[in-house]
Design a protein around this motif. Structure first.
Motif, PDB file in Angstrom:
ATOM      1  N   MET A 188     -21.757  46.199 -19.990  1.00  0.00           N
ATOM      2  CA  MET A 188     -20.906  46.424 -18.824  1.00  0.00           C
ATOM      3  C   MET A 188     -21.232  45.440 -17.698  1.00  0.00           C
ATOM      4  SD  MET A 188     -18.712  48.651 -19.629  1.00  0.00           S
ATOM      5  CE  MET A 188     -17.975  48.752 -18.012  1.00  0.00           C
TER       6      MET A 188
ATOM      7  N   ASP B 214     -19.702  42.226 -18.525  1.00  0.00           N
ATOM      8  CA  ASP B 214     -18.238  42.244 -18.576  1.00  0.00           C
ATOM      9  C   ASP B 214     -17.597  42.406 -17.201  1.00  0.00           C
ATOM     10  OD1 ASP B 214     -16.533  41.801 -20.701  1.00  0.00           O
ATOM     11  OD2 ASP B 214     -15.800  43.864 -20.701  1.00  0.00           O
ATOM     12  N   MET B 215     -18.319  42.991 -16.246  1.00  0.00           N
ATOM     13  CA  MET B 215     -17.743  43.278 -14.926  1.00  0.00           C
ATOM     14  C   MET B 215     -18.607  42.630 -13.851  1.00  0.00           C
ATOM     15  SD  MET B 215     -15.115  45.504 -15.132  1.00  0.00           S
ATOM     16  CE  MET B 215     -15.055  46.628 -13.749  1.00  0.00           C
ATOM     17  N   ARG B 216     -17.956  41.956 -12.928  1.00  0.00           N
ATOM     18  CA  ARG B 216     -18.702  41.301 -11.849  1.00  0.00           C
ATOM     19  C   ARG B 216     -19.515  42.328 -11.051  1.00  0.00           C
ATOM     20  NH1 ARG B 216     -14.160  37.757 -11.191  1.00  0.00           N
ATOM     21  NH2 ARG B 216     -13.128  39.412 -10.055  1.00  0.00           N
TER      22      ARG B 216
ATOM     23  N   TRP C 131     -20.130  46.016 -11.558  1.00  0.00           N
ATOM     24  CA  TRP C 131     -19.975  47.252 -12.327  1.00  0.00           C
ATOM     25  C   TRP C 131     -20.578  48.436 -11.587  1.00  0.00           C
ATOM     26  CZ3 TRP C 131     -23.892  49.589 -15.965  1.00  0.00           C
ATOM     27  CH2 TRP C 131     -23.371  50.720 -16.597  1.00  0.00           C
ATOM     28  N   ARG C 132     -19.738  49.463 -11.387  1.00  0.00           N
ATOM     29  CA  ARG C 132     -20.221  50.736 -10.841  1.00  0.00           C
ATOM     30  C   ARG C 132     -20.017  51.771 -11.927  1.00  0.00           C
ATOM     31  NH1 ARG C 132     -17.723  48.832  -5.991  1.00  0.00           N
ATOM     32  NH2 ARG C 132     -15.794  49.841  -6.578  1.00  0.00           N
TER      33      ARG C 132
ATOM     34  N   GLY D  73      -9.929  45.429 -14.151  1.00  0.00           N
ATOM     35  CA  GLY D  73     -10.846  44.667 -13.298  1.00  0.00           C
ATOM     36  C   GLY D  73     -11.628  43.633 -14.080  1.00  0.00           C
ATOM     37  N   GLY D  74     -11.492  43.664 -15.396  1.00  0.00           N
ATOM     38  CA  GLY D  74     -12.217  42.694 -16.226  1.00  0.00           C
ATOM     39  C   GLY D  74     -11.478  41.389 -16.400  1.00  0.00           C
TER      40      GLY D  74
ATOM     41  N   GLU E 179     -11.733  49.292 -11.627  1.00  0.00           N
ATOM     42  CA  GLU E 179     -13.015  49.789 -12.145  1.00  0.00           C
ATOM     43  C   GLU E 179     -13.110  49.690 -13.662  1.00  0.00           C
ATOM     44  OE1 GLU E 179     -15.485  50.805 -10.076  1.00  0.00           O
ATOM     45  OE2 GLU E 179     -14.159  50.236  -8.425  1.00  0.00           O
TER      46      GLU E 179
ATOM     47  N   ASN F  63     -13.116  47.648 -17.271  1.00  0.00           N
ATOM     48  CA  ASN F  63     -13.320  46.308 -17.822  1.00  0.00           C
ATOM     49  C   ASN F  63     -12.189  46.019 -18.813  1.00  0.00           C
ATOM     50  OD1 ASN F  63     -14.299  48.125 -19.759  1.00  0.00           O
ATOM     51  ND2 ASN F  63     -15.640  46.593 -20.652  1.00  0.00           N
ATOM     52  N   HIS F  64     -12.199  44.840 -19.373  1.00  0.00           N
ATOM     53  CA  HIS F  64     -11.068  44.383 -20.193  1.00  0.00           C
ATOM     54  C   HIS F  64     -10.800  45.309 -21.387  1.00  0.00           C
ATOM     55  CE1 HIS F  64      -8.300  41.663 -22.110  1.00  0.00           C
ATOM     56  NE2 HIS F  64      -9.126  41.374 -23.099  1.00  0.00           N
TER      57      HIS F  64
ATOM     58  N   THR G  74     -14.098  50.179 -21.757  1.00  0.00           N
ATOM     59  CA  THR G  74     -15.285  50.709 -22.428  1.00  0.00           C
ATOM     60  C   THR G  74     -15.621  52.124 -21.960  1.00  0.00           C
ATOM     61  OG1 THR G  74     -16.147  48.467 -22.602  1.00  0.00           O
ATOM     62  CG2 THR G  74     -17.735  50.260 -22.880  1.00  0.00           C
ATOM     63  N   GLU G  75     -15.546  52.366 -20.661  1.00  0.00           N
ATOM     64  CA  GLU G  75     -16.003  53.653 -20.149  1.00  0.00           C
ATOM     65  C   GLU G  75     -14.964  54.753 -20.405  1.00  0.00           C
ATOM     66  OE1 GLU G  75     -18.974  53.083 -16.602  1.00  0.00           O
ATOM     67  OE2 GLU G  75     -17.053  52.173 -16.113  1.00  0.00           O
TER      68      GLU G  75
END
Lengths: 269, 299
Positions: A160, A163-165, A167-168, B227-228, B258, B260-261, B264-265
């Motif tokens: 994560m 992948d994310m600048r 990430w929260r 956001g990804g 929030e 990603n591409h 995942t979450e």
């Protein structure tokens, strides 16, 4: 009997908790007929292993083996969600798939192949069989469940963050790994895994294929020395890192490891 | 929910899973969703999110199919055609199969990344596709994108000289890509900078023309950016990027900063599922309101 189609997807098992399987019929009539059950790893590793297992199944089919790959309840294309499943149910799923493969193939010589967490489940499920299988091939088994949980947490955060600048996390730490929920019951069941302390499964031969030997693997190797079955340890160090962080969307297929597994299955008397 | 394994296409070599709808069983106006592969990941989807989305729309009253395009997952490759050509034919084979076996006549395509690209390609040539939901389709930078990036970078610059150089760079880039008084479908000026994206991105005008072709025949389009996406950074970017082509406001564009591409979450997967169902409900409302409707979980 050869099937009309080389590969057949289908659902099987209890009607309220159906499992998805893909059966590969033998492509040739072999002088060493047999059947192979492929046991999936967990979570994202199972998705990355899909191509690997499809390739392995095709290779085994080409040398005259019946093959069944399948998804545990709540995983892959099987019914349900991960949080509705449990490790104990997945052990039962392996036995159900084994019986399905026996019915499909009519084979008397059955082998199981398990990858990572799937290898650990195969060892545990193999202890409850009434009749011994021909061989059990364990590919980079998860020897220590607690270590594995730490790995699941670590790889989730690492992926994560990459992948994310900014990430929260949207969930509490350790409650999910790469899209797969880790409930407290499942975590405690996984944490209880310690292959270095289990009795041998009911298999005439056990082969461990390692691509990245760890300290816990060494403990397992020592424990296996006390098993009555014929055991073998195969190291394939040149294998592609199929489950690395970098390979998350690459679907690498380590052909050298697959060739070693096919050779091992064919060697079994 | 009892799903079925299906085989169709040439020699029955395309493989998928059909999910029946759980509500509004006799509502022929509700289209069937078809979920496409994201990149080279099999039909289960990254982090199993396609399975969850298919079941989520089925719970809301839309049948669904997730399947592997030829050469991906469990489906055999087609010979003699490019992957793009094969993908269009695979999607048409999937619709033929569903039309034959379930009498479905309208379809919604949903795909992430390359799945979004394939959704557009198929919707351009097959009128049975009533809507497309594009997850992280091609993204195009705008002045707003560069301004936001600059603001983020300001905190990191070591000197005013560096800042001046960066401001100058942004202005030069904006001047280069600024359009003439272009109408829709009209190419204007030199090409905009190509995003740093790992799939070939068409010219903005070409993509706009494709979207207009789909809209003009009455189909619906939803775009969702995560956001990804490196080249997408604020909620109004799609509208800003396509305003000069008359698309601003014509296509609902959602931004999930929030996520990603690959979603995942689990919470982000749920959010996406809710968003897709809300959009589909707006365009394809149930014929008869169902009392006691329950929100489905995709987690």
């Amino acid at each position: 009997m050869l099937w009309k189609y080389a590969m057949r997807p289908f659902f099987f098992g209890r009607s309220e908790r159906l499992l998805f399987g893909t059966y590969h019929a033998p492509a040739i009539r072999s002088s060493r007929p047999g059947a192979v059950l492929l046991c999936n790893p967990f979570g994202q590793e199972a998705i990355q292993a899909h191509r690997i297992y499809a390739t392995l199944a095709a290779k085994l089919s080409k040398v005259g083996q019946h093959v069944l790959r399948f998804d545990y309840y709540g995983t892959g294309d099987s019914a349900g969600e991960v949080e509705e499943g449990s490790q104990s149910e997945w052990l039962q799923n392996i036995v159900e798939a084994h019986e399905e493969l026996l019915a499909l193939s009519g084979a008397s010589r059955v082998n199981w192949v398990g990858l990572r967490y799937g290898a650990s489940l195969a060892v545990l499920a193999g202890r409850s069989l009434r009749r011994a299988i021909a061989s059990l091939v364990l590919w980079d088994p998860v020897v220590d469940g607690s270590e594995y949980l730490q790995y699941l947490e670590k790889i989730h955060a690492a992926f994560m963050r990459k992948d994310m600048r900014c990430w929260r996390p949207s969930a509490a730490r350790g409650t999910e790994s790469l899209g797969f929920p880790l409930g407290s019951d499942l975590k405690s069941q996984i944490a209880s895994i310690d292959l270095s302390g289990v009795n041998s499964p009911k298999a005439r031969q056990v082969t461990v294929v390692t691509t990245n030997p760890t300290k816990s693997c060494e403990r397992f190797r020592e424990a296996m020395a006390g098993w009555s079955e014929f055991t073998q340890w195969v190291e394939v160090t040149s294998s592609s890192p199929w489950n690395s962080d970098d390979a998350m969307n690459a679907m690498l297929v380590p052909m050298d490891t697959l060739d070693a597994i096919v050779a091992r299955v064919l060697e079994v008397p | 929910m009892r799903e079925r394994a299906v085989q169709f296409g040439p020699g029955q070599t395309l493989i998928g899973i059909a999910t029946p709808r759980l509500r509004n069983e006799n509502d022929p106006d509700r289209p069937t969703w078809i979920f496409l592969n994201a990149g080279i990941v099999n039909r289960v989807g990254p982090h199993r999110f396609t399975v969850k989305l298919a079941r989520r729309v089925a719970m809301a009253g839309f049948p669904a199919l997730r399947f592997d395009l030829s050469g991906l997952g469990d489906s055999r490759p087609r010979s003699g055609v490019t992957f793009e050509q094969a993908a269009i034919q695979d999607i048409r084979d999937a619709m033929d199969h569903l039309q034959h076996t379930t009498q479905a006549s309208k379809f919604v395509l949903c795909g992430l990344c390359s799945g979004a690209d394939n959704s557009v390609r198929a919707a351009l040539v097959d009128p049975r596709i009533a809507a497309i939901a594009l997850l992280d389709p091609y993204a195009y930078r705008t002045i707003g994108f560069y301004v936001r990036r600059l603001i983020r970078q300001v905190g990191r610059v070591s000197s005013w000289k560096t800042l001046a150089r960066r401001v100058g760079g942004v202005l030069r880039r904006y001047a280069w890509q600024r359009p003439s008084a272009g109408a829709r479908n009209a190419e204007s000026g030199p090409s905009p900078p190509q995003p740093t994206y790992d799939r070939p991105t068409p010219e903005r005008s070409a993509f706009a023309a494709d979207l207009w072709t789909i809209l003009d025949r009455g189909a619906h389009i939803l775009v969702v950016y995560s956001g990804g996406m490196e080249d997408y950074s604020y909620a109004g970017q799609f509208n800003a990027a396509f305003r000069r082509y008359g698309l601003g406001g014509r296509i609902p564009a959602e931004f999930l900063p929030e996520s990603n591409h690959t979603y995942t979450e689990i919470a982000q997967q749920r959010l996406l599922g809710d968003l897709l169902v809300a959009w589909a409900d707006r365009h394809f409302p149930a014929a008869v309101a169902s009392p006691g409707r329950q929100a489905g979980s995709v987690g």
